[in-house]
Design a protein around this motif. Structure first.
Motif, PDB file in Angstrom:
ATOM      1  N   PHE A 161      -2.900 -13.678  -4.073  1.00  0.00           N
ATOM      2  CA  PHE A 161      -3.906 -12.743  -4.561  1.00  0.00           C
ATOM      3  C   PHE A 161      -5.016 -13.482  -5.300  1.00  0.00           C
ATOM      4  O   PHE A 161      -6.204 -13.178  -5.122  1.00  0.00           O
ATOM      5  N   VAL A 184       3.721  -5.607 -10.309  1.00  0.00           N
ATOM      6  CA  VAL A 184       3.413  -6.672  -9.362  1.00  0.00           C
ATOM      7  C   VAL A 184       4.617  -7.008  -8.494  1.00  0.00           C
ATOM      8  O   VAL A 184       4.470  -7.387  -7.325  1.00  0.00           O
ATOM      9  N   PHE A 189      -3.774 -10.331 -10.344  1.00  0.00           N
ATOM     10  CA  PHE A 189      -3.512  -8.952  -9.956  1.00  0.00           C
ATOM     11  C   PHE A 189      -3.787  -8.005 -11.125  1.00  0.00           C
ATOM     12  O   PHE A 189      -4.390  -6.942 -10.950  1.00  0.00           O
TER      13      PHE A 189
END
Length: 286
Positions: free
Chosen positions: A214, A196, A222
């Protein structure tokens, strides 16, 4: 690629268009004021409608409301894919459906299509047959056929709402991050350990800021999104000549037990059960 407004052209004196698009590896995250009915047929695929990101196997039939952002349904599909798309003019609901009292059920259907509606079972089978039938008819008969299709959808209880809230374009207009870049990163790295911090750097955000962004855009972390993507890729490999163990490591999981557990959580069945059911259904059709 940032979200785009698609400009749809119609032939003169027609209220809708029926065609078979093919974009394949193009990432087209877009919206348009026209309501859209989509049928897609593929071994396995991912649908992204509004905030919903989920997978489908074999085929999917969706009604997508006005100005709801969505990704082209053949994005990332490496196997054969066929589509039929109906796009209705922006004034279709107001000028054709609303003035007719007998169309009350269709009015309600189109008005709630902003949630993104996925149809299954006998409804999907009948509607797909009728879509094929109206392809080569005269404009008038095609329109009557489309009204019949919308009536069938309006009366069906084989339907799932993909979103629980309004996700029309107002939610996404301020998005300055390239979702296409994120999709590409995941597609290229799902079979290994994703990072990430790495993707956050690619889109010029701090890791905490990326995680907030996100989650806001997709309603998923994620990590959850990557695992969802891996499970959908696993379905493709399971339906080919690969063992469950091979598939597990091929899509980036390091633990077979965790892969089995996550697959069942996502699909309601183990990888072995999924493959057996699909192959059994294929034999029945043949």
């Amino acid at each position: 690629m940032k979200i785009q407004k698609e400009i749809i052209a119609f032939e003169k004196d027609t209220s809708f268009k029926l065609f078979s698009p093919s974009l394949k590896n193009c990432f087209f995250w877009h919206y348009h004021p026209e309501i859209e009915l989509v049928y897609v047929e593929a071994l396995n695929g991912i649908r992204h409608v509004g905030r919903d990101i989920s997978g489908f196997t074999e085929s999917d039939l969706l009604l997508i409301g006005s100005n709801v952002p969505h990704l082209n349904f053949d994005y990332g599909i490496q196997t054969e894919c066929r589509q039929m798309v109906v796009q209705m003019r922006e004034n279709f609901l107001q000028d054709i459906i609303l003035p007719v009292p007998e169309f009350e059920n269709i009015k309600n259907l189109l008005e709630r299509s902003y949630l993104g509606l996925s149809f299954s079972g006998e409804t999907k089978k009948i509607v797909v047959e009728k879509l094929h039938m109206i392809k080569d008819k005269s404009p008038f008969n095609s329109l009557m056929g489309l009204i019949e299709i919308l009536h069938i959808l309006a009366e069906s209880n084989e339907v799932k709402e993909l979103n629980k809230e309004d996700t029309r374009i107002k939610w996404f207009l301020n998005d300055k991050i390239r979702m296409g870049t994120i999709y590409d990163y995941i597609h290229e790295n799902y079979d290994k350990k994703t990072n990430v911090n790495e993707i956050a750097k690619v889109v010029s955000l701090s890791t905490p800021a990326f995680c907030r962004y996100f989650k806001k855009q997709t309603n998923m972390t994620f990590t959850d999104f990557v695992n969802n993507y891996r499970i959908n890729q696993a379905k493709i490999f399971l339906l080919k000549d690969y063992s469950v163990t091979e598939v597990c490591f091929q899509v980036g999981f390091e633990s077979l037990s965790y892969f089995n557990k996550l697959f069942k959580r996502h699909t309601g069945e183990t990888p072995s059960e999924f493959r057996k059911k699909y192959l059994r259904n294929t034999e029945v059709r043949n």
